[in-house]
Design a protein around this motif. Structure first.
Motif: not given
Length: 168
Positions: A4, A6, A13-14, A16-17, A20-21, A48, A89
């Motif tokens: 990712v 960002n 936000s990245a 967390r994404y 979540e994956q 996070c 990231y």
């Protein structure tokens, strides 16, 4: 490996994404060690992980010095040291290019030197789902399919070994 980049000033936000994956080993490619954006990215990364009660592996913090070649070099060194990660990231697009180059270089090495397909996989408890991708420059994604084991004896884990995959 997910990656990712960002475009917002907040890394959270990245991160967390990616969490979540299902990624819990996220490599953070920062700029310079003492740079404010790198320090902010590391701080948000830690927050996070703390929110989810996850430990942070300090080896997953790399500094690409905002340069493509430095990010490439750093990622190749991490691969050589055997640092496991499932996602990357990057703080900048330039460093993301370096990461892509490093991964492409490693796949090419495996193809040419070892003479086999380059497969990156990790066992995650749950469903066995496959997505095939053909090609290097022009990629074609094949249909997704799921391997279902039916009933397993008590204590057996649903792991798709070579025998399961190829002895049909």
């Amino acid at each position: 490996i997910n990656q990712v980049v960002n475009v917002t000033p907040r890394a959270s936000s990245a991160i967390r994404y990616l969490l979540e994956q299902g990624h819990e080993r996220i490599l953070l490619m920062g700029g310079r060690a003492q740079a404010p954006d790198t320090e902010q990215g590391v701080r948000e990364y830690r927050e996070c992980f703390a929110e989810r009660g996850l430990a942070v592996d300090e080896r997953l913090f790399l500094n690409g010095d905002y340069e493509e070649m430095m990010a490439r070099s750093q990622l190749l060194q991490a691969l050589d040291r055997g640092i496991p990660f499932t996602a990357v990231y990057c703080l900048t697009d330039t460093m993301a290019l370096g990461v892509y180059e490093a991964l492409a270089e490693r796949v090419t090495f495996i193809h040419e030197r070892i003479g086999t397909a380059a497969i990156a996989e990790q066992y995650i408890e749950g469903r066995e789902i496959y997505v095939g991708v053909l090609g290097n420059d022009r990629r074609r994604v094949l249909p997704i399919w799921e391997l279902q084991f039916g009933s397993l004896a008590e204590g057996n884990r649903p792991i798709a070994t070579e025998k399961v995959k190829h002895d049909i």
